[in-house]
Design an enzyme around this catalytic site. Structure first.
Site, PDB file in Angstrom:
ATOM      1  N   GLY A   6      41.833  34.340  13.132  1.00 18.79           N
ATOM      2  CA  GLY A   6      41.586  35.674  12.602  1.00 18.79           C
ATOM      3  C   GLY A   6      42.139  35.818  11.193  1.00 18.79           C
ATOM      4  O   GLY A   6      42.603  36.864  10.776  1.00 18.79           O
ATOM      5  N   GLY A   9      41.046  38.630   8.699  1.00 18.92           N
ATOM      6  CA  GLY A   9      41.290  40.041   9.051  1.00 18.92           C
ATOM      7  C   GLY A   9      42.298  40.713   8.140  1.00 18.92           C
ATOM      8  O   GLY A   9      42.864  40.094   7.236  1.00 18.92           O
ATOM      9  N   ILE A  33      35.899  33.613  12.700  1.00 24.99           N
ATOM     10  CA  ILE A  33      34.596  33.437  13.352  1.00 24.99           C
ATOM     11  C   ILE A  33      33.504  33.072  12.341  1.00 24.99           C
ATOM     12  O   ILE A  33      32.456  32.533  12.721  1.00 24.99           O
ATOM     13  CB  ILE A  33      34.209  34.716  14.140  1.00 24.99           C
ATOM     14  N   TYR A 140      41.147  49.282  23.428  1.00 27.15           N
ATOM     15  CA  TYR A 140      42.047  48.473  22.594  1.00 27.15           C
ATOM     16  C   TYR A 140      43.477  48.579  23.123  1.00 27.15           C
ATOM     17  O   TYR A 140      44.153  47.571  23.333  1.00 27.15           O
ATOM     18  CB  TYR A 140      41.971  48.979  21.153  1.00 27.15           C
TER      19      TYR A 140
HETATM   20  C1  VAH Z   1      44.036  50.746  14.783  1.00 31.42           C
HETATM   21  N1  VAH Z   1      45.172  49.855  12.809  1.00 31.42           N
HETATM   22  O1  VAH Z   1      43.975  51.807  14.203  1.00 31.42           O
HETATM   23  C2  VAH Z   1      44.987  49.686  14.230  1.00 31.42           C
HETATM   24  C3  VAH Z   1      46.320  49.822  14.889  1.00 31.42           C
HETATM   25  C4  VAH Z   1      48.136  51.399  15.476  1.00 31.42           C
HETATM   26  C5  VAH Z   1      46.822  51.261  14.856  1.00 31.42           C
HETATM   27  O2  VAH Z   1      46.306  49.327  16.166  1.00 31.42           O
HETATM   28  O3  VAH Z   1      43.375  50.521  15.767  1.00 31.42           O
END
Ligand code: VAH
Length: 311
Positions: A6, A9, A33, A140
């Site tokens: 990554g 990124g 990737i 996430y």
């Molecule tokens: C997001 N920048 O906004 C990331 C991070 C705490 C925020 O995980 O998803």
């Protein structure tokens, strides 16, 4: 050698540059990737690599005699809500691949990033403790909470030396963010300098934990260089630097750009931001491996504006 998965990124590209400056270009293998747009990543070895393909990772590990992996590939909070299963598969399968290579002794040390996104609406919002209630409401956040559980499990059960940090929102001018909720704090600088106005997708009083990228990169390298005996948290360490609202950062930008104006039009990311803490207690990181931040709001705004002006 060190492999960064990554590397194109938001964090990965600055981490690659810092580690190459420290260890030499050829000691750090960058991978992502697809081929990088940013040519500086080609100053050292670069491999196109799918983080969900364990055989492909192992080929790179064997070819370059990799001892450590920084797994920086993930789909962030906002994009993850648009593609839940894609986010889950990428975030989890990439972690299992790297943890299993470590369990098999093919690599010796792993860094894996977690996030304040592991916290949810039932988490104490101010000075959020290292150990607390965590009911994340984003794909996430769920993937990062589960990932923390697996990191601790692989350490306890198989002795894997995996280390992790719960990053707050990260701010830098060298890389564009990718699909995060805290990205407003980067977009606002680009818009302020380009158009003199920014329409913010969060409400003006939304306070979130943030950090300038140099602090985050230093913390990442610092935790990886800490003696194993001093790492007492094997899920993921809370880390804090600055907490501010869109109104506060806008006011600080106005100190440099008096004509700058901001308006507020909260979108779907407001609900994500509302589920996260406003400030974080990072005492454990301070005590275990000597963490301390160096960029406050004033200093961060100054380096961001100077950095973007010189680009
Ligand atoms: C997001 N920048 O906004 C990331 C991070 C705490 C925020 O995980 O998803």
């Amino acid at each position: 050698t060190i492999l960064i998965i990554g590397a194109c990124g938001q964090i990965g590209s600055e981490l690659t540059a810092s580690l190459r400056a420290k260890h030499g270009n050829n000691h750090i293998i960058a991978s992502d990737i697809r081929e990088p747009n940013d040519q500086t990543l080609l100053k050292g070895p670069f491999e196109v690599l799918d983080a969900t393909n364990i055989d492909a990772i192992e080929d790179v590990v064997v070819h370059y005699e990799v001892g450590e992996i920084y797994l920086m590939a993930a789909m962030l909070s906002a994009t993850g809500e648009k593609f839940p299963m894609k986010a889950w598969n990428l975030n989890m399968n990439s972690l299992f691949n790297v943890l299993n290579l470590a369990k098999e002794g093919k690599i010796q040390k792993v860094f894996w990033p977690s996030s304040i996104a592991v916290f949810g609406p039932s988490t104490p919002q101010h000075s959020t403790p290292q150990t607390t209630v965590m009911e994340p409401t984003t794909v996430y956040g769920i993937s990062k909470q589960t990932g923390e559980r697996w990191c601790e499990y692989y350490h306890q059960k198989y002795g894997v030396d995996v280390r992790s940090i719960r990053y707050p929102g990260l701010i830098s001018y060298k890389t564009l963010p990718g699909g995060g909720t805290t990205d407003y704090a980067i977009d606002i600088f680009h818009e302020a300098l380009k158009n003199g106005h920014y329409e913010c997708f969060l409400s003006e009083e939304t306070e979130l934990p943030m950090m300038y990228m140099d602090d985050a990169i230093n913390a990442t390298i610092q935790i990886m260089e800490t003696a194993e005996a001093n790492i007492n948290v094997r899920s993921s360490y809370n880390l804090a630097a600055i907490s501010f609202t869109p109104e506060e950062i806008a006011r600080e930008i106005k100190e440099h750009l008096p004509e700058f104006s901001v308006s507020y039009a909260p979108d779907f990311r407001q609900a994500i931001a509302d589920s996260w803490p406003s400030s974080i207690d990072d005492t454990a990181a301070q005590e275990d491996w000597g963490w301390s931040s160096t960029y406050d709001l004033k200093k961060m705004v100054q380096v961001m504006i100077e950095g973007l002006r010189s680009d």
